[in-house]
Scaffold this active site. Structure first.
Site, PDB file in Angstrom:
ATOM      1  N   SER A  28       0.817  -1.224   0.000  1.00 17.26           N
ATOM      2  CA  SER A  28       0.000   0.000   0.000  1.00 17.26           C
ATOM      3  C   SER A  28       0.846   1.268   0.000  1.00 17.26           C
ATOM      4  O   SER A  28       1.661   1.463   0.892  1.00 17.26           O
ATOM      5  CB  SER A  28      -0.839   0.089   1.277  1.00 17.26           C
ATOM      6  OG  SER A  28      -1.786  -0.905   1.320  1.00 17.26           O
ATOM      7  N   HIS A  59      -3.996   0.448  -4.855  1.00 22.24           N
ATOM      8  CA  HIS A  59      -3.149  -0.690  -5.182  1.00 22.24           C
ATOM      9  C   HIS A  59      -3.128  -0.829  -6.702  1.00 22.24           C
ATOM     10  O   HIS A  59      -4.092  -1.304  -7.289  1.00 22.24           O
ATOM     11  CB  HIS A  59      -3.691  -1.990  -4.581  1.00 22.24           C
ATOM     12  CG  HIS A  59      -3.674  -2.017  -3.078  1.00 22.24           C
ATOM     13  ND1 HIS A  59      -2.891  -2.889  -2.357  1.00 22.24           N
ATOM     14  CD2 HIS A  59      -4.332  -1.278  -2.164  1.00 22.24           C
ATOM     15  CE1 HIS A  59      -3.071  -2.673  -1.068  1.00 22.24           C
ATOM     16  NE2 HIS A  59      -3.954  -1.709  -0.929  1.00 22.24           N
ATOM     17  N   ASN A 233       0.247   3.554  11.160  1.00 14.66           N
ATOM     18  CA  ASN A 233      -0.686   3.962  12.224  1.00 14.66           C
ATOM     19  C   ASN A 233      -0.267   3.210  13.486  1.00 14.66           C
ATOM     20  O   ASN A 233       0.397   2.182  13.401  1.00 14.66           O
ATOM     21  CB  ASN A 233      -2.142   3.629  11.844  1.00 14.66           C
ATOM     22  CG  ASN A 233      -2.333   2.178  11.468  1.00 14.66           C
ATOM     23  OD1 ASN A 233      -1.749   1.691  10.501  1.00 14.66           O
ATOM     24  ND2 ASN A 233      -3.135   1.468  12.239  1.00 14.66           N
ATOM     25  N   HIS A 250      -7.888   4.030   6.112  1.00 15.85           N
ATOM     26  CA  HIS A 250      -7.107   3.582   4.951  1.00 15.85           C
ATOM     27  C   HIS A 250      -6.365   4.732   4.268  1.00 15.85           C
ATOM     28  O   HIS A 250      -5.218   4.574   3.852  1.00 15.85           O
ATOM     29  CB  HIS A 250      -8.023   2.858   3.957  1.00 15.85           C
ATOM     30  CG  HIS A 250      -7.305   2.261   2.786  1.00 15.85           C
ATOM     31  ND1 HIS A 250      -6.301   1.312   2.928  1.00 15.85           N
ATOM     32  CD2 HIS A 250      -7.417   2.474   1.456  1.00 15.85           C
ATOM     33  CE1 HIS A 250      -5.836   0.972   1.732  1.00 15.85           C
ATOM     34  NE2 HIS A 250      -6.494   1.660   0.819  1.00 15.85           N
TER      35      HIS A 250
HETATM   36  N1  HPA Z   1      -4.004  -3.319  11.123  1.00 12.59           N
HETATM   37  C1  HPA Z   1      -3.994  -4.187  10.094  1.00 12.59           C
HETATM   38  N2  HPA Z   1      -3.466  -3.905   8.915  1.00 12.59           N
HETATM   39  C2  HPA Z   1      -2.922  -2.696   8.732  1.00 12.59           C
HETATM   40  C3  HPA Z   1      -2.904  -1.744   9.762  1.00 12.59           C
HETATM   41  C4  HPA Z   1      -3.475  -2.075  11.010  1.00 12.59           C
HETATM   42  O1  HPA Z   1      -3.497  -1.280  11.971  1.00 12.59           O
HETATM   43  N3  HPA Z   1      -2.291  -0.629   9.258  1.00 12.59           N
HETATM   44  C5  HPA Z   1      -1.941  -0.916   7.988  1.00 12.59           C
HETATM   45  N4  HPA Z   1      -2.318  -2.160   7.658  1.00 12.59           N
END
Ligand code: HPA
Length: 275
Positions: A28, A59, A233, A250
């Site tokens: 991503s 994507h 994150n 996202h």
């Molecule tokens: N959890 C699962 N998948 C992810 C996360 C998350 O916090 N951040 C980016 N992909």
């Protein structure tokens, strides 16, 4: 499956200008890594026989072959996720193709949520190991010994000398690099606070919805493997109060990944130069 793989490989081989030594899967927001390729050949997934289609916004869906500092490299710009509805065989099909095309080293990248309380958004984590929490296994079913052994050992799935080399190169070039355990979950919902805490407690440092199936199949196929997460994150916080509720989103994941992409590109490029 073997017939499908041969069919796909026969379609792709004449399009490439050399045998790819490295396969690189871009997660991503990390798609720009392939921008520096010389003499690129872009092959959209939808034109490749037996390839699934990429469906998530952000994507891209291309196989890109080209020269990266005199090494022939095959990029997957966009990957297939279990949460999109693909079977584990579909998710990992491109890894089999890479192996069949001659790739010997696979580099995986992803966006992940941090569950190590010392991590920050934008950190790059070298994946030292993983915990597989996907509900299906990519090697489920009869084993074709053409691909690998029935009970593959996973002790050194993340190739030890590549881990060492990566840390050394990051240090030498002043690129901050975290290291840790990636927890692979099916998604597509992000985790609840209790789930992030759980992943921290069981030994995870980051959590994401990809990479683990590809890593298992790569290891089964005898590929050398190196993998990185961009922490996009933070799921697990030092305090247990809800004084700082941070929602997961996202778009933010994409932005944070895109922001860290140049740093990760530089690191991967430097590592490939020394492998
Ligand atoms: N959890 C699962 N998948 C992810 C996360 C998350 O916090 N951040 C980016 N992909």
């Amino acid at each position: 499956m073997l017939r499908k793989i041969q069919q796909t490989t026969e379609f792709l081989k004449p399009k490439l200008h050399s045998v790819p030594e490295f396969g690189i899967v871009l997660g991503s927001g990390l798609g720009m890594l392939s921008d520096v390729l010389r003499d690129p050949v872009v092959i959209p997934y939808h034109t490749i026989p037996n390839f699934p289609l990429s469906t998530v916004a952000g994507h891209a869906g291309n196989l890109i072959a080209g020269w990266l500092d005199n090494r022939y490299v095959l990029f997957m710009q966009g990957r297939f996720h279990f949460y999109e509805g693909y079977s584990m065989k579909e998710v990992t099909f491109p890894i089999r193709i890479m192996k069949e095309l001659g790739v010997s080293t696979l580099v995986l990248s992803n966006a992940a949520g941090g569950v190590n309380p010392d991590f920050h958004v934008g950190d790059i984590m070298l994946i030292r190991d993983h915990i597989n929490l996907f509900p299906e296994h990519p090697l489920h079913g009869p084993n074709d010994s053409h691909f690998g052994t029935r009970f593959p050992d996973m002790t050194t799935a993340y190739t030890p000398h590549l881990l060492r080399l990566s840390k050394e190169i990051a240090f030498r070039n002043n690129i901050p690099l975290q290291e840790g355990v990636y927890v692979g979950t099916q998604g597509p919902s992000f985790e609840t606070p209790a789930e992030y805490r759980f992943f921290h407690v069981i030994g995870g440092d980051a959590v994401g919805m990809s990479t683990v199936p590809e890593a298992i199949v790569a290891s089964h196929a005898g590929l050398q493997l190196l993998a990185f997460s961009v922490i996009t994150n933070i799921g697990y916080h030092h305090t247990d109060t809800d004084s700082h509720i941070v929602r997961n989103d996202h778009d933010e994941v994409q932005d944070a990944a895109a922001h860290a992409a140049p740093k990760l590109s530089t690191l991967i490029r430097l590592i490939l130069q020394e492998i």
